[in-house]
Design an enzyme around this catalytic site. Sequence first.
Site, mmCIF file in Angstrom:
data_model
loop_
_atom_site.group_PDB
_atom_site.id
_atom_site.type_symbol
_atom_site.label_atom_id
_atom_site.label_comp_id
_atom_site.label_asym_id
_atom_site.label_seq_id
_atom_site.Cartn_x
_atom_site.Cartn_y
_atom_site.Cartn_z
ATOM 1 N N PRO A 69 -22.266 -60.140 -19.198
ATOM 2 C CG PRO A 69 -21.705 -62.387 -19.087
ATOM 3 C CD PRO A 69 -22.670 -61.380 -18.538
ATOM 4 C CG ASN A 70 -18.374 -61.273 -23.282
ATOM 5 O OD1 ASN A 70 -17.208 -60.934 -23.110
ATOM 6 N ND2 ASN A 70 -18.816 -62.477 -22.939
ATOM 7 N NE ARG A 85 -20.656 -60.608 -27.535
ATOM 8 C CZ ARG A 85 -21.632 -60.947 -26.750
ATOM 9 N NH1 ARG A 85 -22.369 -60.010 -26.182
ATOM 10 N NH2 ARG A 85 -21.879 -62.205 -26.504
ATOM 11 C CE1 TYR A 141 -25.498 -60.558 -29.240
ATOM 12 C CE2 TYR A 141 -23.245 -61.039 -29.940
ATOM 13 C CZ TYR A 141 -24.409 -61.421 -29.301
ATOM 14 O OH TYR A 141 -24.509 -62.664 -28.732
ATOM 15 C CG ASN A 166 -28.929 -58.762 -22.738
ATOM 16 O OD1 ASN A 166 -28.719 -59.959 -22.551
ATOM 17 N ND2 ASN A 166 -28.704 -58.171 -23.901
ATOM 18 C CB ALA A 196 -22.947 -65.944 -21.705
ATOM 19 C CG HIS A 249 -28.057 -69.035 -22.672
ATOM 20 N ND1 HIS A 249 -29.343 -68.783 -23.099
ATOM 21 C CD2 HIS A 249 -27.272 -68.119 -23.312
ATOM 22 C CE1 HIS A 249 -29.316 -67.770 -23.971
ATOM 23 N NE2 HIS A 249 -28.072 -67.356 -24.107
ATOM 24 C CD GLU A 309 -34.942 -63.630 -20.754
ATOM 25 O OE1 GLU A 309 -36.123 -64.045 -20.575
ATOM 26 O OE2 GLU A 309 -34.013 -64.382 -21.049
ATOM 27 C CG HIS A 335 -31.907 -62.202 -24.824
ATOM 28 N ND1 HIS A 335 -30.792 -62.406 -24.053
ATOM 29 C CD2 HIS A 335 -32.930 -62.793 -24.180
ATOM 30 C CE1 HIS A 335 -31.129 -63.112 -22.996
ATOM 31 N NE2 HIS A 335 -32.428 -63.353 -23.034
ATOM 32 C CG LEU A 336 -28.558 -56.372 -27.792
ATOM 33 C CD1 LEU A 336 -27.045 -56.243 -27.754
ATOM 34 C CD2 LEU A 336 -29.204 -55.033 -28.103
ATOM 35 C CB SER A 337 -29.177 -61.866 -31.115
ATOM 36 O OG SER A 337 -28.936 -62.657 -29.966
ATOM 37 N NE ARG A 381 -26.764 -65.832 -31.730
ATOM 38 C CZ ARG A 381 -25.977 -65.172 -30.878
ATOM 39 N NH1 ARG A 381 -26.521 -64.298 -30.026
ATOM 40 N NH2 ARG A 381 -24.684 -65.366 -30.868
ATOM 41 N NE ARG A 441 -25.458 -68.037 -28.872
ATOM 42 C CZ ARG A 441 -24.409 -67.520 -28.230
ATOM 43 N NH1 ARG A 441 -24.573 -66.822 -27.124
ATOM 44 N NH2 ARG A 441 -23.184 -67.673 -28.703
HETATM 45 C C1 DQA Z 1 -27.485 -61.978 -25.792
HETATM 46 C C2 DQA Z 1 -27.641 -63.411 -26.304
HETATM 47 C C3 DQA Z 1 -26.818 -64.378 -25.481
HETATM 48 O O1 DQA Z 1 -26.977 -65.713 -25.960
HETATM 49 C C4 DQA Z 1 -25.349 -64.018 -25.589
HETATM 50 O O2 DQA Z 1 -24.571 -64.857 -24.773
HETATM 51 C C5 DQA Z 1 -25.089 -62.585 -25.281
HETATM 52 C C6 DQA Z 1 -26.030 -61.557 -25.735
HETATM 53 C C7 DQA Z 1 -28.222 -60.958 -26.677
HETATM 54 O O3 DQA Z 1 -28.378 -59.825 -26.235
HETATM 55 O O4 DQA Z 1 -28.616 -61.269 -27.807
HETATM 56 O O5 DQA Z 1 -24.036 -62.239 -24.756
HETATM 57 O O6 DQA Z 1 -28.054 -61.903 -24.493
#
Ligand code: DQA
Length: 143
Positions: free
Chosen positions: A9-10, A17, A22, A73, A76, A79, A97, A99-101, A106, A110
């Site tokens: 999501p997102n 965003r 990101y 990825n 959210a 978690h 797995e 994650h961009l960040s 954080r 997370r």
């Molecule tokens: C994320 C990190 C997650 O905590 C967050 O909810 C995201 C993006 C990342 O790619 O850094 O939506 O997965």
Amino acid sequence: MKLLVINGPNLNMLGIREPEIYGERNYASLCAYITDAAAEAGVSCEIYQSNHEGAIVDKIQEAYSKVDGIVINPAAYTHTSVAIADALSAVAIPTVEVHLSDVTKRESFRHHSFVAPIAKKTYMGLGFEGYKKAIRYLTKNED
Ligand code: DQA
């Protein structure tokens, strides 16, 4: 070899965003980056994005016996989702797995990932490059 890349999501909101977290590039740029990385590695790759937990579970189940590796990825859902983790365990397809960040730097909510124990490897904090590393790990066993 066939890979499935799943974005949760997102992630379709990239570019809009929280660009300070990101980055400025949009979701289409991420898809182009992933497509190039897969072509470089000589593998076919489907990219799937959904904002819905059940749709992601369905997609993982559909991959059973059709896909050789999954890059995910879960955003959210990383978690929160036992269902996505269970689906990955059920199909037993090698999974990485991404994650961009760097989620460890954080908010504390997370820091826990339901997917990490199932994943062969996790890349985080590398931006788009994490996806390339995941593809290279699955196709060439490169760290
Ligand atoms: C994320 C990190 C997650 O905590 C967050 O909810 C995201 C993006 C990342 O790619 O850094 O939506 O997965």
